[in-house]
Scaffold this motif. Structure first.
Motif, PDB file in Angstrom:
ATOM      1  N   PRO A  39     -11.766   2.820  -0.223  1.00 49.51           N
ATOM      2  CA  PRO A  39     -10.373   2.352  -0.282  1.00 49.51           C
ATOM      3  C   PRO A  39     -10.275   0.991  -0.977  1.00 49.51           C
ATOM      4  O   PRO A  39     -11.160   0.150  -0.842  1.00 49.51           O
ATOM      5  N   ILE A  40      -9.211   0.801  -1.717  1.00 53.35           N
ATOM      6  CA  ILE A  40      -8.958  -0.467  -2.399  1.00 53.35           C
ATOM      7  C   ILE A  40      -8.028  -1.281  -1.518  1.00 53.35           C
ATOM      8  O   ILE A  40      -6.962  -0.798  -1.127  1.00 53.35           O
ATOM      9  N   THR A  41      -8.443  -2.509  -1.198  1.00 51.67           N
ATOM     10  CA  THR A  41      -7.652  -3.356  -0.319  1.00 51.67           C
ATOM     11  C   THR A  41      -7.343  -4.689  -0.982  1.00 51.67           C
ATOM     12  O   THR A  41      -8.134  -5.203  -1.780  1.00 51.67           O
ATOM     13  N   LEU A  96     -14.273   0.903 -10.766  1.00 50.48           N
ATOM     14  CA  LEU A  96     -13.546   2.113 -10.400  1.00 50.48           C
ATOM     15  C   LEU A  96     -14.422   3.357 -10.479  1.00 50.48           C
ATOM     16  O   LEU A  96     -14.210   4.314  -9.724  1.00 50.48           O
ATOM     17  N   ARG A 112      -8.635   5.881 -14.196  1.00 52.71           N
ATOM     18  CA  ARG A 112      -7.820   5.268 -13.139  1.00 52.71           C
ATOM     19  C   ARG A 112      -7.206   3.935 -13.573  1.00 52.71           C
ATOM     20  O   ARG A 112      -6.383   3.370 -12.848  1.00 52.71           O
ATOM     21  N   VAL A 169      -8.604  -7.997  -6.229  1.00 45.49           N
ATOM     22  CA  VAL A 169      -7.403  -7.193  -6.016  1.00 45.49           C
ATOM     23  C   VAL A 169      -6.329  -8.119  -5.453  1.00 45.49           C
ATOM     24  O   VAL A 169      -6.493  -8.680  -4.372  1.00 45.49           O
ATOM     25  N   VAL A 195      -1.948  -4.267  -3.250  1.00 45.86           N
ATOM     26  CA  VAL A 195      -1.929  -2.807  -3.286  1.00 45.86           C
ATOM     27  C   VAL A 195      -0.480  -2.403  -3.069  1.00 45.86           C
ATOM     28  O   VAL A 195       0.183  -2.883  -2.146  1.00 45.86           O
ATOM     29  N   THR A 243      -0.783   2.277  -6.687  1.00 46.96           N
ATOM     30  CA  THR A 243      -1.485   1.443  -7.652  1.00 46.96           C
ATOM     31  C   THR A 243      -1.832   0.102  -7.017  1.00 46.96           C
ATOM     32  O   THR A 243      -1.310  -0.255  -5.959  1.00 46.96           O
ATOM     33  N   ALA A 244      -2.705  -0.605  -7.679  1.00 45.51           N
ATOM     34  CA  ALA A 244      -3.090  -1.949  -7.234  1.00 45.51           C
ATOM     35  C   ALA A 244      -3.194  -2.847  -8.455  1.00 45.51           C
ATOM     36  O   ALA A 244      -3.505  -2.387  -9.557  1.00 45.51           O
ATOM     37  N   ARG A 264      -5.006   2.965 -10.460  1.00 42.01           N
ATOM     38  CA  ARG A 264      -4.666   3.937  -9.422  1.00 42.01           C
ATOM     39  C   ARG A 264      -5.637   3.776  -8.266  1.00 42.01           C
ATOM     40  O   ARG A 264      -6.843   3.677  -8.462  1.00 42.01           O
ATOM     41  N   THR A 265      -5.111   3.758  -7.056  1.00 41.33           N
ATOM     42  CA  THR A 265      -5.969   3.556  -5.888  1.00 41.33           C
ATOM     43  C   THR A 265      -6.606   4.855  -5.416  1.00 41.33           C
ATOM     44  O   THR A 265      -7.504   4.842  -4.608  1.00 41.33           O
ATOM     45  N   ARG A 266      -6.116   5.996  -5.916  1.00 38.89           N
ATOM     46  CA  ARG A 266      -6.683   7.282  -5.507  1.00 38.89           C
ATOM     47  C   ARG A 266      -6.629   8.269  -6.640  1.00 38.89           C
ATOM     48  O   ARG A 266      -6.046   8.082  -7.644  1.00 38.89           O
TER      49      ARG A 266
END
Length: 139
Positions: free
Chosen positions: A6-8, A72, A77, A106, A109, A114-115, A137-139
């Protein structure tokens, strides 16, 4: 396919150090068709008042973008990327080249999946890109 962590907000990207050598500039000139002699000829660089041969700004931006795409694991992404050129990377005519140090964080988010990633690119301790921002894109 590997699971994506996960991107935080506040997460720091692994730092990346890249060397830029004259041979890299020649290859980039061929790919971009930018054969301006300030990117390979010391005499011309000196005549126009530069401190030496400089890397193409777009090459510098591209290697800074690599910080994000490597992190990434999927360059697809990367949604958006922008930067300003604020200082050149001077590339000596030797085997060592110029060291560009890259870091990223980062910033936030977003609800749209997106982040925003803020990128710092430094050469000789000074920033070479300003407002370098990647939207991913975070996912």
């Amino acid at each position: 396919m590997a699971e994506i962590a996960p991107i935080t907000a506040g997460a720091e990207l692994p730092p990346l150090e890249l060397r830029v050598r004259r041979a890299d500039l020649v290859r980039y000139a061929g790919a971009s068709l930018d054969f301006n002699p300030i990117h390979w000829n010391d005499r011309v660089a000196d005549e126009v008042g530069l401190p030496g041969v400089i890397a193409h700004g777009m090459y510098t931006m591209a290697i800074a973008g690599r910080l994000v795409t490597d992190w990434l694991g999927d360059p697809g992404r990367l949604v958006e990327y922008s930067a300003r050129f604020i200082r050149p990377v001077i590339v000596p005519n030797d085997d060592e080249g110029a060291l560009v140090e890259l870091t990223g964080k980062v910033r936030d988010v977003r609800e749209d999946g997106t982040a925003r990633v803020d990128i710092t690119a430094r050469f000789q301790g000074k920033a070479v890109l300003g407002k370098a921002i990647a939207i991913v894109r975070t996912r």
